[in-house]
Design a protein around this motif. Structure first.
Motif, short mmCIF file in Angstrom:
data_model
loop_
_atom_site.label_atom_id
_atom_site.label_comp_id
_atom_site.label_asym_id
_atom_site.label_seq_id
_atom_site.Cartn_x
_atom_site.Cartn_y
_atom_site.Cartn_z
N ASP A 1 0.93 -1.13 0.01
CA ASP A 1 0.01 0.00 -0.15
C ASP A 1 0.95 1.19 -0.09
O ASP A 1 1.82 1.20 0.70
CB ASP A 1 -0.99 0.24 1.44
N ARG B 1 -2.50 3.16 -3.61
CA ARG B 1 -3.01 1.88 -3.51
C ARG B 1 -3.20 1.42 -2.19
O ARG B 1 -2.66 1.80 -1.27
CB ARG B 1 -1.71 1.01 -4.03
N GLY B 2 -4.12 0.45 -2.20
CA GLY B 2 -4.67 -0.18 -0.76
C GLY B 2 -5.17 0.98 0.16
O GLY B 2 -6.04 1.59 -0.27
N ARG B 3 -5.06 0.72 1.24
CA ARG B 3 -5.60 1.72 2.55
C ARG B 3 -5.12 3.07 2.43
O ARG B 3 -5.48 3.63 3.38
CB ARG B 3 -5.54 1.13 3.92
N THR C 1 -4.36 6.93 1.61
CA THR C 1 -5.24 8.02 1.46
C THR C 1 -4.43 9.20 1.27
O THR C 1 -3.39 9.31 1.92
CB THR C 1 -6.50 8.21 2.36
N SER D 1 -8.84 7.82 -1.97
CA SER D 1 -8.44 6.27 -1.51
C SER D 1 -7.83 5.41 -2.69
O SER D 1 -8.18 5.66 -3.84
CB SER D 1 -9.77 5.58 -0.72
N GLY D 2 -7.00 4.39 -2.18
CA GLY D 2 -6.41 3.40 -3.09
C GLY D 2 -7.02 2.09 -3.09
O GLY D 2 -6.60 1.30 -3.76
N GLU D 3 -8.11 2.09 -2.26
CA GLU D 3 -8.78 0.62 -2.19
C GLU D 3 -9.51 0.14 -3.35
O GLU D 3 -9.89 0.98 -4.28
CB GLU D 3 -10.05 1.01 -1.01
N GLY D 4 -9.33 -1.10 -3.54
CA GLY D 4 -10.34 -1.76 -4.49
C GLY D 4 -9.43 -1.61 -6.15
O GLY D 4 -10.25 -1.85 -6.86
N TRP E 1 -2.66 0.47 -9.02
CA TRP E 1 -2.78 1.83 -8.38
C TRP E 1 -3.73 2.65 -9.15
O TRP E 1 -4.05 2.42 -10.30
CB TRP E 1 -1.59 2.46 -7.99
N SER E 2 -4.22 3.71 -8.41
CA SER E 2 -5.27 4.97 -9.11
C SER E 2 -4.29 6.19 -9.21
O SER E 2 -3.74 6.32 -8.06
CB SER E 2 -6.66 4.90 -8.25
N ASP F 1 -2.42 5.26 8.47
CA ASP F 1 -3.11 5.16 9.54
C ASP F 1 -3.17 6.28 10.22
O ASP F 1 -2.28 6.99 10.42
CB ASP F 1 -2.68 3.98 10.50
#
Length: 296
Positions: free
Chosen positions: A60, A79-81, A83, A92-95, A99-100, A115
C-alpha cells in the motif's frame, strides 16, 4: 511546511518535489531511496521502483508529486488503504489492482495517511530524507508540537532518532510556548573568512536559513557556491560552558574538530557541544573556531 507524525510502521521518502508514504519497513524504504536516486527521482521512476518486485508484492502506498512550473498543481498515485487528502477532499487506493492516479490544481493543504495518528501524537518537520511514520501533512502547521527546552534527555534522543531532517520542536500548548529571551552573546564562531557570528540565543545557520520556530531566531547565511552547505544546515545555542550545535539533517553533515580530539561528523539531528578552541566545518570553506565573546 511538511511535517510527519512520530507514529506508525510505514515509511516516508521526501525529495524536493516528491512525497511517498508506503507500507514498508524503514530499511526497505532506504533501499528504495537509493534506487530512485534523490535528485533524479521522478513520479514514474518511483512507481517503477515500487512495482519492481511484481504487482503481487506491491505494498500500500500514497505518492504525491508537486508538478514543476505549476503552482499548487499535484499528481497522485494510490494503492490499498493509503489515502491522500487534498484541501479536504479525500482520495483512496482501495479496490484497485495496481494503483489509481489523479491530479489537482491550486492545492494548499495535503495529508498522506496509512493510519490515523492519535491526536496527541507529536509532529516533527521534515525537509528531505527517509523517516518512519504513518502520516504526513503539508501546507499548514501541525496540531501538536514539542519544545526542546521542556523535553527530557531520553525523549530528546528518541526524537532525534526519528528526525533525520529535524528542524525544531515547540510546546503543545500555544499559551505555554517558550518565548525566546534575547541574551548577550557569550560565545562566537570566528570564521576563517573573517566573519564572526555571536551565539547567545538560538541561531539557524545555512545557505538559505529560515526560521524554525514561531517566536523568532537569529539567521546567519553562509556563502556556498558549490552548494555543500544545506539551506538550513545547523542550529546553534549558547550555553554556560560552550555552544550546543545540532545538525538539521544537512546533506553533507557537519564536521566538528574538538581541540586535541578526533574529528566527529554530525548527521541527521545529532548534536554536540563546542568548547573554546574547537572548530566546525559546514562545507565550502566555511570553517569556524568557537571562542568566548569579549564585551566592553
Amino acid at each position: 511546511m511538511l511535517t510527519y507524525a512520530v507514529h506508525g510502521q510505514g515509511s516516508a521518502l521526501v525529495t524536493e518535489r516528491l512525497i511517498l508514504l508506503a507500507d514498508v519497513p524503514l530499511d526497505e524504504a532506504s533501499e528504495l531511496w537509493s534506487s530512485v536516486r534523490e535528485y533524479d527521482a521522478s513520479f514514474e521512476s518511483v512507481l517503477s521502483a515500487l512495482a519492481g518486485r511484481g504487482i503481487g508484492q506491491l505494498r500500500d502506498f500514497a505518492l504525491l508529486e508537486f508538478v514543476p512550473g505549476a503552482q499548487g498543481a499535484v499528481s497522485t498515485a494510490l494503492r490499498g488503504r493509503a489515502t491522500i487528502e487534498l484541501d479536504g477532499d479525500t482520495y483512496s487506493g482501495e479496490g484497485v489492482t495496481t494503483w489509481s492516479e489523479a491530479s489537482a490544481d491550486r492545492v494548499t493543504c495535503v495529508t498522506l495517511r496509512l493510519d490515523e495518528a492519535p491526536r496527541d501524537t507529536p509532529s516533527l518537520p521534515l525537509n528531505r530524507g527517509v523517516v518512519q511514520t504513518s502520516e504526513l501533512v503539508w501546507g499548514h502547521e501541525p496540531l501538536e508540537q514539542f519544545s526542546l527546552t521542556n523535553t527530557s534527555e531520553t525523549d530528546r534522543s528518541a526524537l532525534f532518532r526519528n528526525a533525520p531532517a529535524l528542524r525544531a520542536m515547540t510546546e503543545t500548548n500555544p499559551e505555554e510556548q517558550t518565548i525566546v529571551r534575547r541574551t548577550v552573546p557569550q560565545w562566537m564562531l570566528r570564521f576563517s573568512s573573517g566573519k564572526v557570528v555571536g551565539i547567545g540565543d538560538r541561531v539557524v545557520i545555512g545557505r538559505r536559513p529560515t526560521p524554525i520556530v514561531d517566536n523568532g531566531e537569529k539567521l546567519e547565511t553562509l556563502l556556498s557556491p558549490q552548494r555543500e552547505v544545506s539551506a538550513n544546515h545547523a542550529v546553534l545555542r549558547g550555553l554556560e560552558d560552550g555552544v550546543e550545535i545540532i545538525d538539521l539533517g544537512s546533506k553533507n553533515g557537519t564536521v566538528v574538530q574538538p581541540e586535541g580530539s578526533e574529528i566527529a561528523l554530525l548527521r541527521g539531528g545529532s548534536s554536540t557541544v563546542l568548547r573554546a578552541g574547537d572548530t566546525v566545518d559546514f562545507g565550502d570553506g566555511n570553517v569556524a573556531e568557537c571562542v568566548r565573546a569579549s564585551h566592553p
